[in-house]
Write a protein that holds these residues in place. Structure first.
Motif, PDB file in Angstrom:
ATOM      1  N   PHE A  16       0.858  -1.182   0.000  1.00 11.63           N
ATOM      2  CA  PHE A  16       0.000   0.000   0.000  1.00 11.63           C
ATOM      3  C   PHE A  16       0.896   1.235   0.000  1.00 11.63           C
ATOM      4  O   PHE A  16       1.636   1.480   0.964  1.00 11.63           O
ATOM      5  N   VAL A  17       0.845   1.986  -1.084  1.00 12.53           N
ATOM      6  CA  VAL A  17       1.677   3.178  -1.248  1.00 12.53           C
ATOM      7  C   VAL A  17       0.802   4.390  -0.933  1.00 12.53           C
ATOM      8  O   VAL A  17      -0.122   4.722  -1.690  1.00 12.53           O
ATOM      9  N   LEU A  18       1.063   5.014   0.196  1.00 13.71           N
ATOM     10  CA  LEU A  18       0.219   6.106   0.695  1.00 13.71           C
ATOM     11  C   LEU A  18       0.773   7.447   0.217  1.00 13.71           C
ATOM     12  O   LEU A  18       1.893   7.817   0.559  1.00 13.71           O
ATOM     13  N   GLY A  19      -0.032   8.166  -0.567  1.00 18.73           N
ATOM     14  CA  GLY A  19       0.453   9.392  -1.182  1.00 18.73           C
ATOM     15  C   GLY A  19      -0.203  10.664  -0.705  1.00 18.73           C
ATOM     16  O   GLY A  19      -0.095  11.700  -1.369  1.00 18.73           O
ATOM     17  N   SER A  20      -0.870  10.620   0.430  1.00 17.97           N
ATOM     18  CA  SER A  20      -1.521  11.825   0.940  1.00 17.97           C
ATOM     19  C   SER A  20      -0.512  12.749   1.612  1.00 17.97           C
ATOM     20  O   SER A  20       0.535  12.311   2.098  1.00 17.97           O
ATOM     21  N   ALA A  21      -0.850  14.024   1.656  1.00 19.42           N
ATOM     22  CA  ALA A  21      -0.015  14.998   2.359  1.00 19.42           C
ATOM     23  C   ALA A  21      -0.208  14.928   3.866  1.00 19.42           C
ATOM     24  O   ALA A  21       0.506  15.602   4.611  1.00 19.42           O
ATOM     25  N   ARG A  22      -1.168  14.138   4.310  1.00 19.96           N
ATOM     26  CA  ARG A  22      -1.372  13.973   5.754  1.00 19.96           C
ATOM     27  C   ARG A  22      -1.592  12.501   6.068  1.00 19.96           C
ATOM     28  O   ARG A  22      -2.078  11.736   5.236  1.00 19.96           O
ATOM     29  N   ALA A  23      -1.242  12.128   7.264  1.00 22.91           N
ATOM     30  CA  ALA A  23      -1.454  10.742   7.695  1.00 22.91           C
ATOM     31  C   ALA A  23      -2.910  10.541   8.093  1.00 22.91           C
ATOM     32  O   ALA A  23      -3.595  11.490   8.502  1.00 22.91           O
TER      33      ALA A  23
END
Length: 198
Positions: A7-14
């Protein structure tokens, strides 16, 4: 081969809505399926440098070692299923997610990796949250992932869409939560470019 989901998480926030929706879907995976979650903000990549037509340097690249690029490359190669988890930013992928995919181009130039053949036949998926109720605004993001998969070619499981702007809003989208329960249960077809379809 044991399935391994990256899972590659690309958001600017967690812990944003896209990640929340992805975790709802991941909860449905069988217990013997490995999961690895990487937040791109924790493993930043420098701006991508395209060397393909630079006659002053060799086109072939060395395999990266000991840095964020190496970590992401190894994680990508180790996965049978790659899930791009990016909110809809200006109707497409986030900048960090796009940079990660740009590096796929660099990895095609690492001879020992044979990146194109390594990814061929594996599965690419997408999960995104958007603020619009009209899901067609996500078509540029969906197209990017489909065409990326078609290049190798990989199998493409589509994109799980959910509605949410403020953190946690996606949990109010009952339709998205219902789709999350069966999203990874499908057998994704081989991706094709639109002009290849009958």
């Amino acid at each position: 081969m044991t399935r391994k989901f990256l899972f590659v998480l690309g958001s600017a926030r967690a812990d944003g809505n896209s990640e929340t929706l992805a975790r709802q879907a991941a909860e449905q995976l069988p217990s013997d399926v490995e999961q690895r979650w990487l937040h791109l903000a924790d493993h930043p990549l420098p701006d991508f440098e395209d060397r393909r037509h630079d006659s002053t340097r060799p086109r072939a690249r060395p395999r990266p070692v000991g840095d964020n690029e190496a970590l992401l490359l190894d994680a990508t190669l180790d996965a049978t299923d790659i899930v791009i988890v990016s909110p809809l930013y200006w109707y497409s992928l986030s900048a960090t997610t796009k940079r990660y995919l740009d590096y796929w181009d660099a990895w095609l130039e690492v001879p020992e990796v044979d990146f194109k053949n390594a990814l061929g036949g594996r599965a690419l998926w997408g999960v995104t949250a958007l603020a619009h109720s009209e899901e067609e605004v996500a078509e540029p993001l969906i197209g990017t992932l489909n065409h990326t998969a078609a290049f190798f070619p990989m199998r493409f499981g589509g994109v799980l869409l959910g509605n949410g702007s403020r953190p946690g809003n996606v949990l109010d989208d009952s339709g998205a939560l219902a789709r999350a329960k069966t999203f990874f249960a499908q057998e994704p077809p081989l991706a094709r470019y639109p002009y290849d379809k009958d």
